[in-house]
Design a protein around this motif. Structure first.
Motif, PDB file in Angstrom:
ATOM      1  N   TYR A 103       1.290  -1.482   0.141  1.00  8.40           N
ATOM      2  CA  TYR A 103       0.305  -0.081   0.177  1.00  8.40           C
ATOM      3  C   TYR A 103       1.245   0.820   0.046  1.00  8.40           C
ATOM      4  O   TYR A 103       2.154   1.433   0.413  1.00  8.40           O
ATOM      5  CB  TYR A 103      -1.085  -0.384   1.041  1.00  8.40           C
ATOM      6  N   GLY A 104       0.266   2.298  -0.320  1.00  8.21           N
ATOM      7  CA  GLY A 104       0.793   3.755  -0.372  1.00  8.21           C
ATOM      8  C   GLY A 104      -0.409   4.358   0.540  1.00  8.21           C
ATOM      9  O   GLY A 104      -1.732   3.576   0.721  1.00  8.21           O
ATOM     10  N   LEU A 105       0.411   5.586   1.077  1.00  7.53           N
ATOM     11  CA  LEU A 105      -1.100   5.741   2.406  1.00  7.53           C
ATOM     12  C   LEU A 105      -2.525   6.287   1.235  1.00  7.53           C
ATOM     13  O   LEU A 105      -2.980   5.565   2.337  1.00  7.53           O
ATOM     14  CB  LEU A 105      -0.727   6.954   2.438  1.00  7.53           C
ATOM     15  N   ASP A 106      -2.145   6.527   0.380  1.00  5.57           N
ATOM     16  CA  ASP A 106      -4.233   7.337  -0.457  1.00  5.57           C
ATOM     17  C   ASP A 106      -4.753   5.377  -0.866  1.00  5.57           C
ATOM     18  O   ASP A 106      -5.276   5.928  -0.752  1.00  5.57           O
ATOM     19  CB  ASP A 106      -3.650   7.768  -1.580  1.00  5.57           C
ATOM     20  N   LYS A 107      -4.071   4.994  -0.793  1.00  5.89           N
ATOM     21  CA  LYS A 107      -5.031   2.709  -1.451  1.00  5.89           C
ATOM     22  C   LYS A 107      -4.836   2.711  -0.156  1.00  5.89           C
ATOM     23  O   LYS A 107      -6.429   2.655  -0.176  1.00  5.89           O
ATOM     24  CB  LYS A 107      -3.872   2.578  -1.938  1.00  5.89           C
ATOM     25  N   PHE A 108      -4.827   2.983   0.839  1.00  3.82           N
ATOM     26  CA  PHE A 108      -4.669   2.477   1.861  1.00  3.82           C
ATOM     27  C   PHE A 108      -6.007   2.942   2.705  1.00  3.82           C
ATOM     28  O   PHE A 108      -7.066   2.278   2.903  1.00  3.82           O
ATOM     29  CB  PHE A 108      -3.546   2.193   3.149  1.00  3.82           C
ATOM     30  N   LEU A 109      -6.036   4.577   2.970  1.00  2.00           N
ATOM     31  CA  LEU A 109      -7.293   5.201   2.964  1.00  2.00           C
ATOM     32  C   LEU A 109      -8.455   4.811   2.284  1.00  2.00           C
ATOM     33  O   LEU A 109      -8.825   4.891   3.060  1.00  2.00           O
ATOM     34  CB  LEU A 109      -6.476   6.461   3.217  1.00  2.00           C
ATOM     35  N   ASN A 110      -8.098   5.149   1.452  1.00  2.00           N
ATOM     36  CA  ASN A 110      -9.179   4.189   0.368  1.00  2.00           C
ATOM     37  C   ASN A 110      -9.980   2.892   0.827  1.00  2.00           C
ATOM     38  O   ASN A 110     -11.429   3.079   0.733  1.00  2.00           O
ATOM     39  CB  ASN A 110      -8.665   4.513  -1.363  1.00  2.00           C
ATOM     40  N   ILE A 111      -9.129   2.539   1.318  1.00  2.00           N
ATOM     41  CA  ILE A 111      -9.881   0.763   1.865  1.00  2.00           C
ATOM     42  C   ILE A 111     -10.166   0.740   2.538  1.00  2.00           C
ATOM     43  O   ILE A 111     -11.442   0.500   2.933  1.00  2.00           O
ATOM     44  CB  ILE A 111      -8.296  -0.401   1.192  1.00  2.00           C
ATOM     45  N   PHE A 112      -9.592   1.187   3.531  1.00  2.00           N
ATOM     46  CA  PHE A 112     -10.008   1.477   4.931  1.00  2.00           C
ATOM     47  C   PHE A 112     -11.537   2.120   5.045  1.00  2.00           C
ATOM     48  O   PHE A 112     -12.268   1.705   5.581  1.00  2.00           O
ATOM     49  CB  PHE A 112      -9.132   2.723   5.706  1.00  2.00           C
ATOM     50  N   ASN A 113     -11.497   3.795   4.372  1.00  2.69           N
ATOM     51  CA  ASN A 113     -12.710   4.321   4.170  1.00  2.69           C
ATOM     52  C   ASN A 113     -14.006   3.321   4.054  1.00  2.69           C
ATOM     53  O   ASN A 113     -15.326   4.189   3.750  1.00  2.69           O
ATOM     54  CB  ASN A 113     -12.583   5.730   3.536  1.00  2.69           C
ATOM     55  N   ASN A 114     -13.796   2.520   2.550  1.00  8.06           N
ATOM     56  CA  ASN A 114     -14.712   1.675   1.985  1.00  8.06           C
ATOM     57  C   ASN A 114     -15.510   0.907   3.573  1.00  8.06           C
ATOM     58  O   ASN A 114     -16.932  -0.031   3.368  1.00  8.06           O
ATOM     59  CB  ASN A 114     -14.454   0.872   0.574  1.00  8.06           C
ATOM     60  N   ILE A 115     -14.295   0.197   3.600  1.00  9.47           N
ATOM     61  CA  ILE A 115     -14.435  -1.000   4.360  1.00  9.47           C
ATOM     62  C   ILE A 115     -15.789  -0.614   5.977  1.00  9.47           C
ATOM     63  O   ILE A 115     -16.831  -1.150   6.066  1.00  9.47           O
ATOM     64  CB  ILE A 115     -13.210  -1.388   5.130  1.00  9.47           C
TER      65      ILE A 115
END
Length: 292
Positions: free
Chosen positions: A219-231
């Motif tokens: 993960y980059g920070l943006d990708k992980f944050l998007n995954i987290f927000n979607n979950i």
């Protein structure tokens, strides 16, 4: 009679998780390290293992212990000290005189530096100490496994990493600042790491070096944050700082460990995040006691 397993990992994140997963194993467990102060309450069952509260480099005290036919797990303990090399050399010279069954060194993928390929680039003192520890152990032990571990995350962590920080902010416990400059990281959960470690403890094979990372968790920070927000159906906004990361890209493969130990890494990070979220809710917010 139980085989002895010595953990030179201290009573921190890795040491506590190893104890938690191995407490019902067929080993006599000894953990060596200084006492720690925890941000959560921990109750340790001393009938399950033998705590040895001391500096791991105190050879005089170590000399009172019986190491013959035992397994030793060594960690560099996140050491950034320049005097680490001298202390570590003395420890290895001491252990080299014992009849050890196996030595497992927990190192770090930080030795690859700012790279996307398997190439040594020692960017900071911690990486230099890790690589020195590897070379020293390779010279002294035959039945040796070196585990170059990616960015670990999970429960019982004293100092939160990127993933823990986002969970803590989501729960409203604390806010953090993150690098504004983009980075890419290989991650692995502490659960996956300890399960692989158990397999390595049990199985005997030749001297080898393994990368321990989850190819599904890059993960980059943006990708992980998007995954987290979607979950969690949320929209976390992170504060940024202007500091420059020493390592922008840290992406490693895990082909050898999958081949030798037939290990299947988890694909769904939600289960990992749920466990971490529940840990913080119970032991930081509700102040429950975690029992090992």
């Amino acid at each position: 009679m139980k085989r002895k397993l010595y953990l030179f990992t201290g009573f921190g994140f890795i040491g506590l998780n190893i104890l938690h997963h191995l407490k019902d194993n067929k080993f006599a467990l000894y953990i060596v390290g200084r006492r720690k102060k925890y941000p959560f309450k921990i109750s340790i069952n001393r009938k399950k293992f033998n705590p040895i509260h001391q500096n791991i480099f105190d050879i005089k005290k170590l000399n009172k212990l019986e190491f013959s036919n035992s397994i030793v797990i060594l960690s560099t303990l996140n050491s950034k000290e320049k005097i680490f090399k001298k202390k570590f050399t003395k420890l290895i010279n001491f252990l080299n005189k014992k009849k050890l069954d196996k030595v497992i060194l927990i190192s770090s993928v930080s030795i690859y530096g700012n790279t996307n390929i398997r190439k040594i680039q020692l960017k900071d003192q911690y990486a230099k100490n890790c690589f020195f520890a590897e070379k020293t152990c390779l010279k002294n032990f035959n039945n040796l496994k070196i585990l170059r571990v990616a960015n670990l995350f999970g429960i019982l962590r004293l100092k939160p990493g990127i993933i823990e920080k986002i969970v803590l902010q989501y729960l409203g416990i604390k806010k953090f600042k993150f690098f504004k400059e983009g980075t890419l990281r290989s991650f692995v959960s502490i659960d996956d790491f300890v399960k692989i470690l158990k397999k390595i403890i049990i199985k005997n094979n030749n001297k080898k070096i393994y990368n321990i990372s989850n190819e599904n968790y890059i993960y980059g920070l943006d990708k992980f944050l998007n995954i987290f927000n979607n979950i969690y159906k949320t929209n976390i906004t992170l504060k940024m700082n202007l500091k420059k990361p020493q390592i922008k890209i840290s992406r490693v493969n895990n082909n050898l460990v999958k081949k030798d130990y037939k290990y299947k890494f988890k694909k769904n990070i939600k289960t990992e995040l749920d466990k971490l979220k529940n840990f913080y809710k119970n032991y930081l917010i509700l102040k429950k006691k975690f029992i090992i």
